[in-house]
Motif scaffolding. Structure first.
Motif, mmCIF file in Angstrom:
data_model
loop_
_atom_site.group_PDB
_atom_site.id
_atom_site.type_symbol
_atom_site.label_atom_id
_atom_site.label_comp_id
_atom_site.label_asym_id
_atom_site.label_seq_id
_atom_site.Cartn_x
_atom_site.Cartn_y
_atom_site.Cartn_z
ATOM 1 N N SER A 281 5.667 8.996 -1.278
ATOM 2 C CA SER A 281 5.806 9.257 -2.628
ATOM 3 C C SER A 281 4.165 9.370 -3.262
ATOM 4 N N LYS A 282 4.123 9.876 -4.412
ATOM 5 C CA LYS A 282 2.835 10.065 -4.852
ATOM 6 C C LYS A 282 2.536 8.743 -5.705
ATOM 7 N N HIS B 294 1.355 6.292 -3.246
ATOM 8 C CA HIS B 294 0.094 6.652 -2.811
ATOM 9 C C HIS B 294 -1.013 5.938 -3.876
#
Length: 132
Positions: free
Chosen positions: A43-44, A47
């Motif tokens: 997942s962004k 991150h």
């Protein structure tokens, strides 16, 4: 689908790493590294959260990305590695293993010397032309 699989694999490797703390047959560090890889790539948001944490900035960013480590920190790590390698060196009377342990320690010394002395420095003139 890929994000879900990465998240599940991260959970599994984290659990295996945690079990590895109790059971000496399972390695802890590789499972935790794999868990962080899977979770960061799942997942962004994860991150973005990860790169803002204190541990990332203190250990990963400073040492790996920026290649900053004081001589004192390098000596402490090399002394620890020396002590850990000295135990099997003294206890096991195998010449080939002793040579391998010496080579591993020399490899650590060479790596530290080369990795942390060749810092990537961007000159002011180059940095002006770059969009950072």
């Amino acid at each position: 689908m890929k994000r879900i699989i990465f998240f599940i694999l991260g959970c599994i490797t984290f659990i295996l790493g945690t079990i590895g703390i109790i059971i000496p047959l399972l390695p802890t560090v590789p499972f935790y590294l794999a868990a962080s890889f899977f979770w960061v790539n799942s997942s962004k948001k994860v991150h973005a959260y990860f790169i803002k944490t204190k541990w990332y900035n203190q250990y990963v960013k400073e040492y790996i990305v920026e290649k900053k480590m004081s001589k004192t920190q390098q000596y402490k790590i090399l002394i620890t590695v020396f002590c850990l390698l000295a135990i099997p060196f003294v206890m096991v009377p195998n010449t080939i293993m002793r040579i391998a342990l010496i080579l591993v320690f020399v490899g650590h010394v060479i790596f530290f010397r080369l990795y942390f002395s060749n810092k990537r420095k961007i000159s002011a003139s180059k940095a002006e032309g770059m969009d950072i």
